[in-house]
Design a protein around this motif. Structure first.
Motif, PDB file in Angstrom:
ATOM      1  N   THR A 134       0.847  -1.189   0.000  1.00  0.00           N
ATOM      2  CA  THR A 134       0.000   0.000   0.000  1.00  0.00           C
ATOM      3  C   THR A 134       0.881   1.236   0.000  1.00  0.00           C
ATOM      4  N   ALA A 135       0.573   2.181  -0.866  1.00  0.00           N
ATOM      5  CA  ALA A 135       1.307   3.445  -0.912  1.00  0.00           C
ATOM      6  C   ALA A 135       0.681   4.415   0.084  1.00  0.00           C
ATOM      7  N   CYS A 136       1.501   4.957   0.964  1.00  0.00           N
ATOM      8  CA  CYS A 136       1.017   5.927   1.943  1.00  0.00           C
ATOM      9  C   CYS A 136       1.664   7.279   1.686  1.00  0.00           C
ATOM     10  N   ARG A 137       1.240   8.262   2.451  1.00  0.00           N
ATOM     11  CA  ARG A 137       1.726   9.623   2.247  1.00  0.00           C
ATOM     12  C   ARG A 137       3.217   9.762   2.551  1.00  0.00           C
ATOM     13  N   ALA A 138       3.842  10.638   1.801  1.00  0.00           N
ATOM     14  CA  ALA A 138       5.188  11.117   2.101  1.00  0.00           C
ATOM     15  C   ALA A 138       5.201  12.587   1.706  1.00  0.00           C
ATOM     16  N   ASP A 139       5.907  13.402   2.466  1.00  0.00           N
ATOM     17  CA  ASP A 139       5.995  14.826   2.142  1.00  0.00           C
ATOM     18  C   ASP A 139       7.428  15.155   1.749  1.00  0.00           C
ATOM     19  N   HIS A 140       7.673  15.107   0.434  1.00  0.00           N
ATOM     20  CA  HIS A 140       8.993  15.480  -0.080  1.00  0.00           C
ATOM     21  C   HIS A 140       8.933  16.826  -0.799  1.00  0.00           C
ATOM     22  N   MET A 143       9.858  19.160  -4.587  1.00  0.00           N
ATOM     23  CA  MET A 143      10.890  18.411  -5.298  1.00  0.00           C
ATOM     24  C   MET A 143      10.346  17.105  -5.869  1.00  0.00           C
ATOM     25  N   ALA A 144       9.354  16.548  -5.189  1.00  0.00           N
ATOM     26  CA  ALA A 144       8.758  15.287  -5.634  1.00  0.00           C
ATOM     27  C   ALA A 144       7.337  15.222  -5.068  1.00  0.00           C
ATOM     28  N   PRO A 145       6.409  15.970  -5.658  1.00  0.00           N
ATOM     29  CA  PRO A 145       5.072  16.117  -5.059  1.00  0.00           C
ATOM     30  C   PRO A 145       4.257  14.839  -4.973  1.00  0.00           C
ATOM     31  N   ASP A 146       4.554  13.843  -5.803  1.00  0.00           N
ATOM     32  CA  ASP A 146       3.778  12.593  -5.702  1.00  0.00           C
ATOM     33  C   ASP A 146       4.600  11.455  -5.087  1.00  0.00           C
ATOM     34  N   ALA A 147       5.652  11.809  -4.317  1.00  0.00           N
ATOM     35  CA  ALA A 147       6.453  10.793  -3.624  1.00  0.00           C
ATOM     36  C   ALA A 147       5.573  10.000  -2.667  1.00  0.00           C
ATOM     37  N   ILE A 148       5.896   8.739  -2.494  1.00  0.00           N
ATOM     38  CA  ILE A 148       5.111   7.864  -1.627  1.00  0.00           C
ATOM     39  C   ILE A 148       5.985   7.209  -0.565  1.00  0.00           C
ATOM     40  N   GLY A 149       5.345   6.811   0.538  1.00  0.00           N
ATOM     41  CA  GLY A 149       5.913   5.864   1.483  1.00  0.00           C
ATOM     42  C   GLY A 149       5.247   4.524   1.220  1.00  0.00           C
ATOM     43  N   THR A 165      10.836  11.874   3.146  1.00  0.00           N
ATOM     44  CA  THR A 165       9.728  12.639   3.707  1.00  0.00           C
ATOM     45  C   THR A 165      10.193  13.528   4.849  1.00  0.00           C
ATOM     46  N   ALA A 166       9.486  14.638   5.011  1.00  0.00           N
ATOM     47  CA  ALA A 166       9.635  15.453   6.204  1.00  0.00           C
ATOM     48  C   ALA A 166       8.849  14.807   7.341  1.00  0.00           C
ATOM     49  N   GLY A 189      18.400  14.427   7.108  1.00  0.00           N
ATOM     50  CA  GLY A 189      18.168  15.802   7.545  1.00  0.00           C
ATOM     51  C   GLY A 189      18.454  16.864   6.520  1.00  0.00           C
ATOM     52  N   ALA A 190      18.500  16.496   5.253  1.00  0.00           N
ATOM     53  CA  ALA A 190      18.723  17.459   4.175  1.00  0.00           C
ATOM     54  C   ALA A 190      17.802  17.120   3.013  1.00  0.00           C
ATOM     55  N   PHE A 191      17.635  18.067   2.116  1.00  0.00           N
ATOM     56  CA  PHE A 191      16.803  17.870   0.931  1.00  0.00           C
ATOM     57  C   PHE A 191      15.376  17.436   1.305  1.00  0.00           C
ATOM     58  N   GLY A 192      14.840  18.032   2.376  1.00  0.00           N
ATOM     59  CA  GLY A 192      13.456  17.777   2.752  1.00  0.00           C
ATOM     60  C   GLY A 192      13.211  16.534   3.569  1.00  0.00           C
ATOM     61  N   ASN A 193      14.259  15.880   4.050  1.00  0.00           N
ATOM     62  CA  ASN A 193      14.093  14.651   4.828  1.00  0.00           C
ATOM     63  C   ASN A 193      14.183  14.897   6.329  1.00  0.00           C
ATOM     64  N   MET A 194      13.697  13.925   7.089  1.00  0.00           N
ATOM     65  CA  MET A 194      13.766  13.987   8.543  1.00  0.00           C
ATOM     66  C   MET A 194      15.211  14.040   9.025  1.00  0.00           C
ATOM     67  N   THR A 195      15.407  14.723  10.135  1.00  0.00           N
ATOM     68  CA  THR A 195      16.685  14.664  10.824  1.00  0.00           C
ATOM     69  C   THR A 195      16.754  13.369  11.619  1.00  0.00           C
TER      70      THR A 195
END
Length: 256
Positions: A134-140, A143-149, A165-166, A189-195
């Motif tokens: 199942t594809a879930c939300r990711a917030d990238h 830079m990648a508006p339809d990125a998935i988790g 994802t953030a 922690g860079a390019f919109g990712n979690m630290t």
């Protein structure tokens, strides 16, 4: 023994699931039926060719030696959508490629056959024998508006792959409803990712028993602090941090 040979020799019993870390955000799952599910493998140096991002980690597996049954790309950034590896792997004629619309468009450009592809956008569920994805939300971000988790059920185990994802507490709560045993989290922690701290908090919130940090030390531009992730997670929750070396296998066994 090479990693390709280790994967071919991998014997998994019923109720077990083998998880290999391929470096960066790349993972390979192998079940007792011998089925292989790849997620975001970065196998080549295409990042240096495309963006000048020099790879400083070893290449673990050649595309020619990689024959997964299913291959998911969570978005089109080169370290998740390997532009040089995908056409090579597609030549084996058996791999099914999955990903959101942006990835489908890039596969069109690479002439990947439509009968070997499945669209996988947020909210979509795809099933194969013994496997549910199942594809879930990711917030990238933009830079990648339809990125998935990804929420994956395979071999009797449930796993969450954050993709890029953030951090969002509400996203983590949505994943928690899935009940993942394992969470693999991007923590550079860079390019919109979690630290590292945010990744540890995410692991705690999703309720996983095991948390694997990833998406670090492949490029100097990415950075990442897996030891910070591990130490912080030990302080805030009961989830076990597991830092894997590239190419290492973690065997998940169903509790008796």
């Amino acid at each position: 023994m090479s990693l390709a040979e280790e994967i071919r020799a991998c014997q998994v019993r019923e109720g077990e699931l083998a998880l290999f870390w391929l470096g960066q955000a790349g993972f390979l799952l192998v079940d007792s039926l011998g089925q292989q599910l790849a997620i975001d493998p970065y196998l080549t140096n295409c990042g240096e060719r495309i963006r000048g991002f020099k790879r400083i980690s070893p290449m673990m597996l050649s595309p020619e030696a990689f024959h997964p049954d299913y291959y998911i790309t969570t978005h089109t950034h080169f370290d998740h959508f390997d532009y040089d590896a995908i056409p090579v792997i597609a030549r084996n004629g058996k791999t099914i490629f999955l990903g959101p619309e942006s990835c489908q468009q890039e596969m069109d450009k690479l002439d990947i056959a439509h009968d070997h592809r499945r669209k996988l956008c947020v909210g979509d569920t795809v099933t194969f024998p013994g496997i549910t994805i199942t594809a879930c939300r990711a917030d990238h971000g933009t830079m990648a508006p339809d990125a998935i988790g990804l929420l994956v059920e395979m071999g009797g185990h449930r796993l969450y792959f954050s993709g890029d994802t953030a951090f969002h507490a509400d996203l983590c709560k949505e994943v928690a409803a899935f009940g993942p045993e394992v969470a693999a989290l991007s923590i550079n922690g860079a390019f919109g990712n979690m630290t590292a701290w945010e990744g540890a908090e995410a692991a705690n919130l999703v309720g996983a028993s095991i948390a694997i940090p990833c998406h670090f030390w492949t490029f100097t531009e990415h950075g990442g602090a897996p030891w910070v992730f591990s130490e912080f997670l030990k302080k805030i929750g009961d989830c076990e941090p597991v830092c894997m070396r590239q190419g290492e296998m973690l065997l998940l066994a169903r509790e008796a």
